[in-house]
Design a protein around this motif. Structure first.
Motif, PDB file in Angstrom:
ATOM      1  N   GLN A  83       1.172  10.087   3.948  1.00  0.00           N
ATOM      2  CA  GLN A  83       0.007   9.858   3.100  1.00  0.00           C
ATOM      3  C   GLN A  83       0.109   8.523   2.362  1.00  0.00           C
ATOM      4  N   ALA A  84       1.296   8.199   1.854  1.00  0.00           N
ATOM      5  CA  ALA A  84       1.475   6.931   1.138  1.00  0.00           C
ATOM      6  C   ALA A  84       1.218   5.744   2.063  1.00  0.00           C
ATOM      7  N   LEU A  85       1.697   5.827   3.300  1.00  0.00           N
ATOM      8  CA  LEU A  85       1.468   4.739   4.248  1.00  0.00           C
ATOM      9  C   LEU A  85      -0.005   4.625   4.616  1.00  0.00           C
ATOM     10  N   GLN A  86      -0.677   5.754   4.751  1.00  0.00           N
ATOM     11  CA  GLN A  86      -2.108   5.726   5.048  1.00  0.00           C
ATOM     12  C   GLN A  86      -2.886   5.023   3.936  1.00  0.00           C
ATOM     13  N   LEU A  87      -2.488   5.275   2.699  1.00  0.00           N
ATOM     14  CA  LEU A  87      -3.238   4.726   1.571  1.00  0.00           C
ATOM     15  C   LEU A  87      -2.897   3.270   1.272  1.00  0.00           C
ATOM     16  N   PHE A  88      -1.604   2.927   1.344  1.00  0.00           N
ATOM     17  CA  PHE A  88      -1.174   1.633   0.801  1.00  0.00           C
ATOM     18  C   PHE A  88      -0.394   0.763   1.777  1.00  0.00           C
ATOM     19  N   GLY A  89      -0.262   1.199   3.017  1.00  0.00           N
ATOM     20  CA  GLY A  89       0.290   0.324   4.037  1.00  0.00           C
ATOM     21  C   GLY A  89       1.804   0.233   4.066  1.00  0.00           C
ATOM     22  N   PRO A  90       2.327  -0.735   4.830  1.00  0.00           N
ATOM     23  CA  PRO A  90       3.765  -0.836   5.108  1.00  0.00           C
ATOM     24  C   PRO A  90       4.632  -0.972   3.857  1.00  0.00           C
ATOM     25  N   VAL A  91       5.900  -0.617   4.036  1.00  0.00           N
ATOM     26  CA  VAL A  91       6.879  -0.541   2.950  1.00  0.00           C
ATOM     27  C   VAL A  91       7.991  -1.559   3.173  1.00  0.00           C
ATOM     28  N   THR A  92       8.453  -2.178   2.064  1.00  0.00           N
ATOM     29  CA  THR A  92       9.526  -3.177   2.154  1.00  0.00           C
ATOM     30  C   THR A  92      10.835  -2.705   1.528  1.00  0.00           C
ATOM     31  N   ARG A  93      10.766  -1.757   0.571  1.00  0.00           N
ATOM     32  CA  ARG A  93      11.975  -1.291  -0.132  1.00  0.00           C
ATOM     33  C   ARG A  93      11.905   0.216  -0.314  1.00  0.00           C
ATOM     34  N   VAL A  94      13.052   0.876  -0.194  1.00  0.00           N
ATOM     35  CA  VAL A  94      13.134   2.332  -0.326  1.00  0.00           C
ATOM     36  C   VAL A  94      14.318   2.697  -1.214  1.00  0.00           C
ATOM     37  N   TYR A  95      14.056   3.538  -2.212  1.00  0.00           N
ATOM     38  CA  TYR A  95      15.125   4.101  -3.047  1.00  0.00           C
ATOM     39  C   TYR A  95      14.923   5.604  -3.101  1.00  0.00           C
ATOM     40  N   ALA A  96      16.008   6.387  -3.029  1.00  0.00           N
ATOM     41  CA  ALA A  96      15.856   7.846  -3.019  1.00  0.00           C
ATOM     42  C   ALA A  96      17.023   8.552  -3.697  1.00  0.00           C
ATOM     43  N   SER A 127      19.661   5.569   1.383  1.00  0.00           N
ATOM     44  CA  SER A 127      19.645   5.163  -0.016  1.00  0.00           C
ATOM     45  C   SER A 127      20.308   6.218  -0.895  1.00  0.00           C
ATOM     46  N   ALA A 128      19.973   7.481  -0.675  1.00  0.00           N
ATOM     47  CA  ALA A 128      20.545   8.561  -1.483  1.00  0.00           C
ATOM     48  C   ALA A 128      22.051   8.672  -1.273  1.00  0.00           C
ATOM     49  N   GLU A 129      22.489   8.499  -0.042  1.00  0.00           N
ATOM     50  CA  GLU A 129      23.916   8.605   0.252  1.00  0.00           C
ATOM     51  C   GLU A 129      24.702   7.423  -0.302  1.00  0.00           C
ATOM     52  N   GLY A 130      24.096   6.242  -0.278  1.00  0.00           N
ATOM     53  CA  GLY A 130      24.789   5.049  -0.754  1.00  0.00           C
ATOM     54  C   GLY A 130      24.514   4.699  -2.201  1.00  0.00           C
ATOM     55  N   GLY A 131      23.502   5.327  -2.793  1.00  0.00           N
ATOM     56  CA  GLY A 131      23.167   5.057  -4.185  1.00  0.00           C
ATOM     57  C   GLY A 131      22.607   3.672  -4.424  1.00  0.00           C
ATOM     58  N   GLU A 132      21.899   3.125  -3.442  1.00  0.00           N
ATOM     59  CA  GLU A 132      21.342   1.794  -3.610  1.00  0.00           C
ATOM     60  C   GLU A 132      20.014   1.658  -2.872  1.00  0.00           C
ATOM     61  N   VAL A 133      19.241   0.671  -3.266  1.00  0.00           N
ATOM     62  CA  VAL A 133      17.952   0.405  -2.638  1.00  0.00           C
ATOM     63  C   VAL A 133      18.178  -0.096  -1.216  1.00  0.00           C
ATOM     64  N   GLN A 134      17.367   0.424  -0.288  1.00  0.00           N
ATOM     65  CA  GLN A 134      17.374  -0.065   1.086  1.00  0.00           C
ATOM     66  C   GLN A 134      16.251  -1.082   1.241  1.00  0.00           C
ATOM     67  N   VAL A 135      16.614  -2.324   1.528  1.00  0.00           N
ATOM     68  CA  VAL A 135      15.629  -3.383   1.754  1.00  0.00           C
ATOM     69  C   VAL A 135      15.383  -3.471   3.253  1.00  0.00           C
ATOM     70  N   LEU A 136      14.147  -3.251   3.673  1.00  0.00           N
ATOM     71  CA  LEU A 136      13.818  -3.215   5.091  1.00  0.00           C
ATOM     72  C   LEU A 136      13.629  -4.639   5.616  1.00  0.00           C
ATOM     73  N   PRO A 137      14.275  -4.998   6.730  1.00  0.00           N
ATOM     74  CA  PRO A 137      14.200  -6.370   7.248  1.00  0.00           C
ATOM     75  C   PRO A 137      12.775  -6.846   7.503  1.00  0.00           C
ATOM     76  N   THR A 138      11.945  -5.937   8.023  1.00  0.00           N
ATOM     77  CA  THR A 138      10.520  -6.203   8.181  1.00  0.00           C
ATOM     78  C   THR A 138       9.762  -5.004   7.635  1.00  0.00           C
ATOM     79  N   PRO A 139       8.564  -5.191   7.081  1.00  0.00           N
ATOM     80  CA  PRO A 139       7.810  -4.057   6.527  1.00  0.00           C
ATOM     81  C   PRO A 139       7.606  -2.968   7.565  1.00  0.00           C
ATOM     82  N   VAL A 140       7.804  -1.714   7.141  1.00  0.00           N
ATOM     83  CA  VAL A 140       7.670  -0.570   8.027  1.00  0.00           C
ATOM     84  C   VAL A 140       6.484   0.263   7.568  1.00  0.00           C
TER      85      VAL A 140
END
Length: 350
Positions: A177-190, A330-343
């Motif tokens: 749903q988030a991708l449908q509304l606001f498009g590709p993602v560059t960073r993920v934290y969990a 991200s949850a396992e490593g405790g850090e933000v995952q920066v995606l090389p290209t927007p997903v």
């Protein structure tokens, strides 16, 4: 259109069969299940629908599409079998255990020129359709933050892994749903929640997505929450939209009802369940759009007749799976995952 179903557990029995059987211009041909109990349920629910032992037997009976609603562990193998048999296939969600498995199914379907679709029915929830309408009208102005949450108190769900944990199962809806509304993602934290020692599958999650357009999505789910957040809270420069509770189609389906039995009542939310627009001291109700899960199958019909795109592209589900992979890392490593290209799968008009 002649449709078959593989699996008659909770998903097949309550979230697919009622829609397939309600679909105008379609025939519910049969169900693949070897369980004696589920065959008895099928015979009681749909006396004229045949039970089959194998997918090959169901395909031989003559179908235009097959819906695969089996547990995640074995589902991709059934999807691949359907692709090899050359029949259009709908996979339940979550689509895959990881992005590599998702990629394998997408590539196989494209190589064999077989339509492959994923059942992201929450794109046709009442609250989501209402939010899309608000965004399209510009009523909220420039969106800054999107908060989406499904929380409930269900202790029996703790540690259950049929969908790969709460993040993989429920998260596939919220990320889509988030991708449908606001498009590709560059960073993920969990962050993931585990309540029992040695628990393999999470029972709760928080995911923050930074979209390429600057919007930040905060997504969360939990099965041990006594005080749930709003389903949506969307903050924009011209106001905010909030709505409580879940779309009512799930409750109707679990009660044994369907679009065929309910007619115009299906998907309609009473006014007390409508959301709110708020800006400073201004506060007013926002009438909810009618939820329409059956539209997924109506669009599938049109697509297989060459009259439109598939209701959900398999590559959309692949992108969603990639983001869920990044969230777990991200949850396992405790850090933000920066995606090389927007997903993502871009912002689309329905």
């Amino acid at each position: 259109m002649r449709i078959g179903l593989v699996g008659y557990g909770k998903g097949g029995r309550f979230f697919h069969a009622p829609l397939i059987s309600s679909l105008p211009g379609a025939t519910f041909v049969g169900v693949v299940t070897r369980s004696v109990e589920r065959r008895q349920q099928l015979a009681s629910d749909y006396p004229h629908v045949q039970a089959f032992d194998t997918l090959a037997e169901l395909v031989a009976a003559g179908i235009d599409a097959v819906v695969v609603s089996t547990p995640l562990d074995g589902r991709p193998a059934v999807v691949m079998e359907a692709i090899e048999l050359g029949v259009a296939v709908v996979s339940d969600k979550p689509f895959a255990r990881d992005a590599a498995q998702a990629e394998a199914m997408v590539v196989a379907a494209e190589r064999c020129n077989v339509p492959l679709c994923v059942y992201q029915n929450r794109r046709w929830d009442s609250d989501f359709l209402t939010l899309r309408k608000l965004l399209a009208s510009g009523a909220l102005g420039q969106v800054i933050r999107f908060e989406s949450s499904v929380e409930r108190y269900s202790p029996t769900s703790v540690g259950k892994g049929s969908g790969g944990g709460f993040l993989r199962d429920l998260g596939s809806h919220l990320v889509d749903q988030a991708l449908q509304l606001f498009g590709p993602v560059t960073r993920v934290y969990a962050e993931l929640d585990y309540r029992q020692p040695g628990q393999v599958f999470d029972n709760g999650f928080f995911v923050s997505l930074t979209h390429a357009n600057g919007v930040v999505s905060h997504l969360s789910g939990n099965c041990l929450q006594n005080a749930p957040r709003p389903r949506f809270r969307v903050s924009g420069s011209e106001g905010s939209y909030t709505v409580e509770g879940l779309d009512g189609q799930e409750a109707l389906a679990l009660a044994g009802l369907s679009p065929a039995t309910e007619g115009e009542r299906w998907g309609t939310e009473e006014h007390r369940r409508w959301g709110w627009f708020e800006q400073g001291g201004e506060r007013e109700r926002v009438a909810s759009e009618r939820g329409c899960w059956i539209e997924f199958y109506q669009r599938l019909q049109l697509a297989l007749q060459g009259a439109g795109p598939l209701p959900v592209q398999a590559r959309d589900a692949w992108a969603t799976t990639s983001i869920l992979d990044a969230a777990r890392q991200s949850a396992e490593g405790g850090e933000v995952q920066v995606l090389p290209t927007p997903v993502g799968h871009g912002i689309k008009d329905e």
